[in-house]
Design a protein around this motif. Structure first.
Motif, PDB file in Angstrom:
ATOM      1  N   TRP A 144     -12.905   0.135   2.941  1.00 45.36           N
ATOM      2  CA  TRP A 144     -12.811  -0.654   1.707  1.00 45.36           C
ATOM      3  C   TRP A 144     -12.241   0.206   0.578  1.00 45.36           C
ATOM      4  CZ3 TRP A 144     -14.517  -5.684   2.375  1.00 45.36           C
ATOM      5  CH2 TRP A 144     -15.329  -5.912   3.486  1.00 45.36           C
ATOM      6  N   PHE A 145     -11.432  -0.421  -0.260  1.00 45.58           N
ATOM      7  CA  PHE A 145     -11.047   0.201  -1.517  1.00 45.58           C
ATOM      8  C   PHE A 145     -12.082  -0.194  -2.569  1.00 45.58           C
ATOM      9  CE2 PHE A 145      -6.423   0.474  -0.186  1.00 45.58           C
ATOM     10  CZ  PHE A 145      -6.368   1.864  -0.303  1.00 45.58           C
ATOM     11  N   ALA A 146     -12.531   0.779  -3.352  1.00 49.69           N
ATOM     12  CA  ALA A 146     -13.466   0.509  -4.448  1.00 49.69           C
ATOM     13  C   ALA A 146     -12.677   0.442  -5.752  1.00 49.69           C
ATOM     14  CB  ALA A 146     -14.519   1.610  -4.523  1.00 49.69           C
ATOM     15  N   ASP A 147     -12.677  -0.744  -6.362  1.00 50.18           N
ATOM     16  CA  ASP A 147     -12.002  -0.961  -7.646  1.00 50.18           C
ATOM     17  C   ASP A 147     -13.066  -1.231  -8.703  1.00 50.18           C
ATOM     18  OD1 ASP A 147      -9.366  -0.750  -6.671  1.00 50.18           O
ATOM     19  OD2 ASP A 147      -9.420  -2.817  -5.956  1.00 50.18           O
ATOM     20  N   GLY A 148     -13.505  -0.189  -9.382  1.00 51.15           N
ATOM     21  CA  GLY A 148     -14.550  -0.386 -10.369  1.00 51.15           C
ATOM     22  C   GLY A 148     -15.828  -0.848  -9.684  1.00 51.15           C
ATOM     23  N   GLY A 149     -16.295  -2.035 -10.064  1.00 52.28           N
ATOM     24  CA  GLY A 149     -17.531  -2.563  -9.480  1.00 52.28           C
ATOM     25  C   GLY A 149     -17.297  -3.485  -8.308  1.00 52.28           C
ATOM     26  N   THR A 150     -16.076  -3.614  -7.843  1.00 51.53           N
ATOM     27  CA  THR A 150     -15.778  -4.498  -6.718  1.00 51.53           C
ATOM     28  C   THR A 150     -15.127  -3.715  -5.587  1.00 51.53           C
ATOM     29  OG1 THR A 150     -13.569  -5.077  -7.546  1.00 51.53           O
ATOM     30  CG2 THR A 150     -15.423  -6.430  -8.294  1.00 51.53           C
ATOM     31  N   VAL A 151     -15.098  -4.334  -4.398  1.00 57.05           N
ATOM     32  CA  VAL A 151     -14.420  -3.719  -3.260  1.00 57.05           C
ATOM     33  C   VAL A 151     -13.470  -4.746  -2.655  1.00 57.05           C
ATOM     34  CG1 VAL A 151     -16.296  -2.125  -2.724  1.00 57.05           C
ATOM     35  CG2 VAL A 151     -16.272  -4.394  -1.666  1.00 57.05           C
ATOM     36  N   ARG A 152     -12.457  -4.243  -1.977  1.00 55.57           N
ATOM     37  CA  ARG A 152     -11.512  -5.106  -1.264  1.00 55.57           C
ATOM     38  C   ARG A 152     -11.234  -4.487   0.107  1.00 55.57           C
ATOM     39  NH1 ARG A 152      -6.254  -2.694  -2.409  1.00 55.57           N
ATOM     40  NH2 ARG A 152      -6.397  -1.327  -4.249  1.00 55.57           N
ATOM     41  N   PRO A 153     -11.012  -5.339   1.138  1.00 57.21           N
ATOM     42  CA  PRO A 153     -10.808  -4.828   2.493  1.00 57.21           C
ATOM     43  C   PRO A 153      -9.605  -3.897   2.564  1.00 57.21           C
ATOM     44  CG  PRO A 153     -11.172  -7.202   2.516  1.00 57.21           C
ATOM     45  CD  PRO A 153     -10.975  -6.822   1.080  1.00 57.21           C
ATOM     46  N   ALA A 154      -9.745  -2.818   3.342  1.00 59.49           N
ATOM     47  CA  ALA A 154      -8.651  -1.850   3.473  1.00 59.49           C
ATOM     48  C   ALA A 154      -8.367  -1.515   4.936  1.00 59.49           C
ATOM     49  CB  ALA A 154      -8.982  -0.576   2.696  1.00 59.49           C
ATOM     50  N   GLY A 155      -8.862  -2.328   5.864  1.00 59.52           N
ATOM     51  CA  GLY A 155      -8.525  -2.112   7.268  1.00 59.52           C
ATOM     52  C   GLY A 155      -9.724  -1.798   8.136  1.00 59.52           C
ATOM     53  N   LEU A 156      -9.482  -1.777   9.450  1.00 60.08           N
ATOM     54  CA  LEU A 156     -10.514  -1.526  10.444  1.00 60.08           C
ATOM     55  C   LEU A 156     -10.192  -0.252  11.221  1.00 60.08           C
ATOM     56  CD1 LEU A 156     -10.822  -5.128  11.952  1.00 60.08           C
ATOM     57  CD2 LEU A 156     -12.184  -4.128  10.104  1.00 60.08           C
ATOM     58  N   MET A 157     -11.236   0.454  11.626  1.00 62.23           N
ATOM     59  CA  MET A 157     -11.062   1.602  12.499  1.00 62.23           C
ATOM     60  C   MET A 157     -11.096   1.145  13.954  1.00 62.23           C
ATOM     61  SD  MET A 157     -13.462   4.398  10.487  1.00 62.23           S
ATOM     62  CE  MET A 157     -13.343   5.563  11.852  1.00 62.23           C
ATOM     63  N   ASP A 158     -10.471   1.904  14.835  1.00 60.53           N
ATOM     64  CA  ASP A 158     -10.503   1.616  16.268  1.00 60.53           C
ATOM     65  C   ASP A 158     -11.890   1.990  16.785  1.00 60.53           C
ATOM     66  OD1 ASP A 158     -10.294   1.612  19.030  1.00 60.53           O
ATOM     67  OD2 ASP A 158      -8.253   2.374  19.044  1.00 60.53           O
ATOM     68  N   PRO A 159     -12.669   1.014  17.274  1.00 56.46           N
ATOM     69  CA  PRO A 159     -14.050   1.319  17.688  1.00 56.46           C
ATOM     70  C   PRO A 159     -14.139   2.218  18.911  1.00 56.46           C
ATOM     71  CG  PRO A 159     -13.450  -0.919  18.296  1.00 56.46           C
ATOM     72  CD  PRO A 159     -12.336  -0.406  17.439  1.00 56.46           C
ATOM     73  N   GLY A 160     -13.029   2.394  19.626  1.00 57.16           N
ATOM     74  CA  GLY A 160     -13.061   3.197  20.830  1.00 57.16           C
ATOM     75  C   GLY A 160     -12.597   4.631  20.639  1.00 57.16           C
ATOM     76  N   ARG A 161     -12.338   5.037  19.390  1.00 50.30           N
ATOM     77  CA  ARG A 161     -11.828   6.383  19.150  1.00 50.30           C
ATOM     78  C   ARG A 161     -12.685   7.092  18.110  1.00 50.30           C
ATOM     79  NH1 ARG A 161      -5.530   6.117  17.967  1.00 50.30           N
ATOM     80  NH2 ARG A 161      -5.836   8.377  18.116  1.00 50.30           N
ATOM     81  N   SER A 162     -13.132   8.299  18.438  1.00 47.71           N
ATOM     82  CA  SER A 162     -13.939   9.078  17.498  1.00 47.71           C
ATOM     83  C   SER A 162     -13.067   9.872  16.529  1.00 47.71           C
ATOM     84  CB  SER A 162     -14.858  10.031  18.262  1.00 47.71           C
ATOM     85  OG  SER A 162     -14.105  10.915  19.081  1.00 47.71           O
ATOM     86  N   ASP A 163     -11.832  10.186  16.942  1.00 53.28           N
ATOM     87  CA  ASP A 163     -10.875  10.904  16.091  1.00 53.28           C
ATOM     88  C   ASP A 163      -9.663  10.003  15.894  1.00 53.28           C
ATOM     89  OD1 ASP A 163     -12.644  13.018  16.389  1.00 53.28           O
ATOM     90  OD2 ASP A 163     -11.457  13.980  17.952  1.00 53.28           O
ATOM     91  N   GLN A 164      -9.308   9.731  14.649  1.00 56.32           N
ATOM     92  CA  GLN A 164      -8.170   8.855  14.390  1.00 56.32           C
ATOM     93  C   GLN A 164      -7.707   8.968  12.947  1.00 56.32           C
ATOM     94  OE1 GLN A 164      -9.485   4.509  14.196  1.00 56.32           O
ATOM     95  NE2 GLN A 164     -11.351   5.452  15.063  1.00 56.32           N
ATOM     96  N   ALA A 165      -6.486   8.486  12.735  1.00 54.55           N
ATOM     97  CA  ALA A 165      -5.923   8.397  11.388  1.00 54.55           C
ATOM     98  C   ALA A 165      -5.595   6.932  11.134  1.00 54.55           C
ATOM     99  CB  ALA A 165      -4.670   9.258  11.261  1.00 54.55           C
ATOM    100  N   VAL A 166      -6.089   6.391  10.033  1.00 57.03           N
ATOM    101  CA  VAL A 166      -5.929   4.966   9.732  1.00 57.03           C
ATOM    102  C   VAL A 166      -5.163   4.816   8.416  1.00 57.03           C
ATOM    103  CG1 VAL A 166      -7.113   2.770   9.369  1.00 57.03           C
ATOM    104  CG2 VAL A 166      -8.141   4.509  10.845  1.00 57.03           C
ATOM    105  N   LEU A 167      -4.081   4.038   8.457  1.00 59.54           N
ATOM    106  CA  LEU A 167      -3.357   3.704   7.236  1.00 59.54           C
ATOM    107  C   LEU A 167      -4.126   2.594   6.534  1.00 59.54           C
ATOM    108  CD1 LEU A 167      -0.669   4.089   5.565  1.00 59.54           C
ATOM    109  CD2 LEU A 167       0.201   2.120   6.862  1.00 59.54           C
ATOM    110  N   LEU A 168      -4.644   2.866   5.351  1.00 62.45           N
ATOM    111  CA  LEU A 168      -5.430   1.853   4.637  1.00 62.45           C
ATOM    112  C   LEU A 168      -4.531   0.689   4.255  1.00 62.45           C
ATOM    113  CD1 LEU A 168      -7.372   4.286   4.552  1.00 62.45           C
ATOM    114  CD2 LEU A 168      -8.151   3.466   2.341  1.00 62.45           C
ATOM    115  N   ARG A 169      -5.061  -0.509   4.439  1.00 59.83           N
ATOM    116  CA  ARG A 169      -4.281  -1.722   4.209  1.00 59.83           C
ATOM    117  C   ARG A 169      -4.129  -1.982   2.718  1.00 59.83           C
ATOM    118  NH1 ARG A 169      -7.076  -6.770   6.501  1.00 59.83           N
ATOM    119  NH2 ARG A 169      -7.875  -7.013   4.384  1.00 59.83           N
ATOM    120  N   GLY A 170      -2.910  -2.206   2.299  1.00 61.82           N
ATOM    121  CA  GLY A 170      -2.659  -2.538   0.902  1.00 61.82           C
ATOM    122  C   GLY A 170      -2.407  -1.310   0.048  1.00 61.82           C
TER     123      GLY A 170
END
Length: 250
Positions: free
Chosen positions: A191-217
């Motif tokens: 999630w991105f935190a914008d002040g007092g609110t949050v907005r979705p920023a993507g999902l992690m791959d549940p099958g990988r313990s090590d990964q790099a995720v491009l945040l959505r938006g």
């Protein structure tokens, strides 16, 4: 030793198009990369279906049935007036033609439907590969940006996370190591935190313990990012407490 990004070799490996050295390196990589293993299996299945589509031919029984029906149509009937014979033969010919046409159409529809399904499967696999390649390129661009800034933090169960932000690109990447598997049927959501609110920023791959995720938006005015555990597919708003909340680098 190969310097190629192994995550991008799934298609070539599925088609047995890699040199021996790269093939061996990719097989070692597959043992610890669930997402590459799944993508490779899907691409191999698609390639097999496309190969079968090329070799598919109408059933030999169709030809045998048509020829058999032809032999059952009497060419002459003793004692039948010529006009009546013509009418009967015409009726039988029309019936036979309709039957043959129906059989041919049914076969064409069946084969056409299979080919269409196979084409869609191949297009879906290609689209997934294209999206993965674009995401990899975008991640590399953020990490290599001249203005890239990082912020690291400890996560639950000994995992570590680093967020990398490029203001010039207005994008962020989250790099995590040692992340425990989420509960069954759940996924880590960013999630991105914008002040007092949050907005979705993507999902992690549940099958990988090590990964790099491009945040959505875009990063835009976000001051931080958080992680929660959500139902598979993610949520529009958090449904559980934050596992971590990290400030974005200035």
């Amino acid at each position: 030793m190969t310097t190629v990004d192994l995550h991008r070799l799934t298609g070539a490996y599925a088609l047995d198009a890699l040199p021996d050295e790269e093939s061996a390196a990719f097989e070692r990589h597959l043992a610890g990369c669930g997402s590459c293993a799944q993508e490779t299996a899907e691409l191999r299945a698609t390639a097999a279906r496309l190969g079968l589509a090329v070799t598919t031919a109408p059933s030999p029984r169709l030809r045998e049935q048509v020829l058999h029906r032809v032999t059952t149509v009497r060419q002459e009937t003793p004692g039948t007036p010529a006009e009546a014979l013509t009418v009967r033969l015409g009726r039988r010919t029309r019936l036979l033609s309709r039957w043959a046409l129906t059989a041919c159409l049914a076969t064409a529809v069946t084969l056409g439907g299979a080919a269409l399904w196979q084409h869609r499967q191949a297009e879906d696999a290609r689209a997934r590969a294209d999206r993965a390649a674009r995401a990899t390129d975008d991640i590399a661009a953020v990490l290599a940006a001249p203005d890239a800034r990082t912020r690291a933090a400890g996560l639950p169960d000994g995992a570590t996370g680093t967020v990398v932000v490029s203001r010039s690109r207005d994008r962020a990447v989250f790099v995590v190591s040692g992340m425990a598997d989420p509960p069954g049927g759940r996924v880590y959501q960013l999630w991105f935190a914008d002040g007092g609110t949050v907005r979705p920023a993507g999902l992690m791959d549940p099958g990988r313990s090590d990964q790099a995720v491009l945040l959505r938006g875009a990063v835009d005015g976000a001051s931080g990012m958080g992680i929660t555990v959500e139902p598979a597919g993610g949520s529009e708003q958090p449904t559980s407490a934050l596992l971590a909340l990290m400030d974005l680098p200035a």
